[in-house]
Design a protein around this motif. Structure first.
Motif, PDB file in Angstrom:
ATOM      1  N   GLN A 175       0.913  -1.122   0.044  1.00  0.00           N
ATOM      2  CA  GLN A 175      -0.096   0.096  -0.013  1.00  0.00           C
ATOM      3  C   GLN A 175       0.946   1.262   0.046  1.00  0.00           C
ATOM      4  O   GLN A 175       0.418   2.396  -0.437  1.00  0.00           O
ATOM      5  N   GLY A 176       2.144   1.144   0.710  1.00  0.00           N
ATOM      6  CA  GLY A 176       2.868   2.390   0.723  1.00  0.00           C
ATOM      7  C   GLY A 176       3.514   2.478  -0.637  1.00  0.00           C
ATOM      8  O   GLY A 176       3.469   3.683  -0.939  1.00  0.00           O
ATOM      9  N   TYR A 177       3.680   1.440  -1.455  1.00  0.00           N
ATOM     10  CA  TYR A 177       4.201   1.813  -2.926  1.00  0.00           C
ATOM     11  C   TYR A 177       3.221   2.406  -3.693  1.00  0.00           C
ATOM     12  O   TYR A 177       3.740   3.255  -4.296  1.00  0.00           O
ATOM     13  N   VAL A 178       1.879   2.017  -3.372  1.00  0.00           N
ATOM     14  CA  VAL A 178       0.884   2.751  -4.212  1.00  0.00           C
ATOM     15  C   VAL A 178       0.706   4.249  -3.660  1.00  0.00           C
ATOM     16  O   VAL A 178       0.587   4.975  -4.752  1.00  0.00           O
ATOM     17  N   ASP A 179       0.944   4.471  -2.506  1.00  0.00           N
ATOM     18  CA  ASP A 179       0.773   5.805  -2.172  1.00  0.00           C
ATOM     19  C   ASP A 179       1.964   6.516  -2.728  1.00  0.00           C
ATOM     20  O   ASP A 179       1.699   7.746  -3.073  1.00  0.00           O
ATOM     21  N   ALA A 180       2.978   6.075  -2.727  1.00  0.00           N
ATOM     22  CA  ALA A 180       4.103   6.708  -3.255  1.00  0.00           C
ATOM     23  C   ALA A 180       4.116   6.985  -4.586  1.00  0.00           C
ATOM     24  O   ALA A 180       4.439   8.205  -5.059  1.00  0.00           O
TER      25      ALA A 180
END
Length: 295
Positions: A175-180
């Motif tokens: 999810q952090g990758y998508v946010d980034a």
């Protein structure tokens, strides 16, 4: 023209002629407003590359490779060349839906992604396939093996890299990758250096950052991602799941699981579940992490 969905035609009003007029009118209004209209997911045509052995055969006992989340078929190019040299079998690498050059389409869960792969095998008349999948691609490969739609003789071997057929929320890093990635697009970056700077707080490893940024389209100004971030973000809960329960389905064929020694995706808790699905499985461990196992 490729369509991600095929709509089921609505029922004829003649099917409800026996209802009283008031109920018939109510049903007719519901149909006309689309209240009862449903859609059935339709397989997409997956983009692919293929390498042929010396004899030029493109059908005989092929190896078909499925990448992981945020990956694409080109990540496997060097390994595909090595497999071709060692195996002398055709090597197919696929872009799964919403990745690489394959169509963007909803939904994005393992049953429909397995349907995409089964459609590919049928369309290309492939049988006696060795199917290799890493991470998300490994779950797709398992769903193919367990699918009731799998034709007899289609699958010879199953190889799953660093994932188990378990149901659990995806690691928060995804999810952090998508946010980034969303943040990179919002910041309207125009260089890889800027994109790296935005991504760095979410992923400290430069190799993993470089892998994620292979999805960046640097021909656009500002840069955009080739993958549909909205579809992937809404699909994160599905990607932590698995379409079958232990005891519901099994595949008796030769199955190899490859675990990264520095990864926890295959562990003592999910190995018994894995054996229920794949009773003829073996497990090998490599000195690698989750991302280091495959591309």
């Amino acid at each position: 023209m490729r369509l991600p969905f095929a709509f089921v035609s609505r029922s004829s009003q003649s099917q409800v002629f026996h209802l009283c007029s008031s109920r018939r009118a109510l049903l007719t209004a519901a149909f006309d407003t689309g209240f009862f209209r449903t859609s059935a997911p339709h397989p997409v045509e997956l983009d692919y590359d293929v390498l042929y052995p010396r004899d030029g055969s493109n059908k005989e006992r092929p190896l078909v490779i499925l990448h992981g989340l945020f990956g694409m078929r080109r990540n496997w190019l060097s390994l595909s060349k090595a497999f071709l040299r060692d195996l002398q079998r055709p090597i197919y690498t696929l872009d799964l839906r919403n990745h690489g050059l394959s169509p963007h389409a909803r939904p994005m869960h393992y049953e429909i992604m397995a349907t995409d792969v089964l459609h590919f095998l049928r369309s290309h008349s492939l049988s006696n396939v060795s199917l290799l999948g890493h991470s998300m691609g490994g779950k797709v490969a398992m769903a193919v093996a367990l699918s009731p739609e799998l034709p007899t003789g289609a699958l010879e071997h199953l190889i799953v890299a660093d994932i188990a057929p378990s149901r659990a929320a995806l690691s928060t890093e995804f999810q952090g990758y998508v946010d980034a990635m969303n943040k990179i697009e919002r910041h309207k970056v125009n260089s890889r250096r800027e994109a790296q700077e935005v991504l760095a707080p979410y992923e400290p490893d430069p190799v993993t950052r470089a892998f994620l940024l292979t999805n960046l389209d640097t021909t656009s100004q500002p840069f955009k991602f080739r993958i549909p971030l909205d579809i992937i973000e809404s699909s994160v809960p599905d990607l932590g799941g698995f379409p079958y329960q232990p005891g519901e389905r099994s595949w008796p064929g030769n199955t190899l699981f490859v675990k990264g020694a520095k990864s926890k995706y295959i562990n003592k808790n999910n190995i018994p579940i894995t054996k229920e699905f794949f009773p003829n499985m073996s497990l090998e461990t490599l000195d690698a992490g989750h991302w280091g196992t495959c591309g």
